[in-house]
Design an enzyme around this catalytic site. Structure first.
Site, PDB file in Angstrom:
ATOM      1  CG  ASP A 120      -1.972  -1.045   1.232  1.00  0.00           C
ATOM      2  OD1 ASP A 120      -2.419  -1.434   0.139  1.00  0.00           O
ATOM      3  OD2 ASP A 120      -2.368  -1.489   2.322  1.00  0.00           O
ATOM      4  CG  ASP A 138      -6.588  -1.727  -1.361  1.00  0.00           C
ATOM      5  OD1 ASP A 138      -6.810  -2.941  -1.542  1.00  0.00           O
ATOM      6  OD2 ASP A 138      -5.644  -1.296  -0.677  1.00  0.00           O
TER       7      ASP A 138
END
Length: 167
Positions: A120, A138
């Site tokens: 991330d 995401d």
């Protein structure tokens, strides 16, 4: 009908593959470029973190023998369901939504298979209030879900058509 199913399948696959490739490319770039905090805007920063769990770090504390199978099987099931749903919905918006969700699931599955965790790197915040870090996969999943909710919120007959097709 068969021609439309083929078009729906191609739409799903082209979006899913595009999302997957964009996700992997941006994660690889993040590993090279964002080893320290890079402020893009006062509310947006890029820096790399590794997430052993799912969204918001959920399930990251589970022991590996439980966590890994769960986090590997779930995206595979999601890929199958999103493809079939897109294929048999008879709707381009559904195919686009499912392609976004499927491509995002595939991007995070790739990370889990080859790294054991997800990369991330996008960080949003207002002052000291931070949204959990995320990536393109995401964001794609979230956009796909939002698009699907909007579609069914504004077109109730779409759900009735889907139910009738499965009978």
């Amino acid at each position: 009908m068969e021609n439309f199913l083929r078009k729906t399948a191609w739409l799903y696959l082209s979006i899913a593959v595009s999302v997957f490739l964009l996700d992997i490319i941006t994660k690889n770039l993040a590993e090279k470029l964002f080893t320290t905090h890079v402020e893009v805007f006062p509310f947006l920063e890029f820096y790399l973190i590794y997430n052993k769990g799912v969204a918001f770090g959920l399930l990251s504390e589970l022991p590996d023998p439980l966590r890994l199978p769960l986090l590997l099987i779930t995206p595979v099931i999601a890929l199958i369901i999103t493809f079939l749903y897109a294929l048999y919905s008879g709707d381009r918006i559904v195919a686009i939504s499912m392609g976004l969700i499927g491509g995002g699931a595939l991007g995070n599955l790739y990370d889990r298979l080859f790294l054991g965790m997800v990369r991330d790197f996008i960080h949003l915040h207002i002052g000291e209030y931070y949204w959990p870090a995320f990536n393109i996969a995401d964001a794609s999943i979230s956009i796909g879900i939002a698009l699907l909710i909007l579609k069914y919120f504004f077109t109730k007959p779409a759900l009735k058509n889907l139910v009738n097709r499965t009978r």
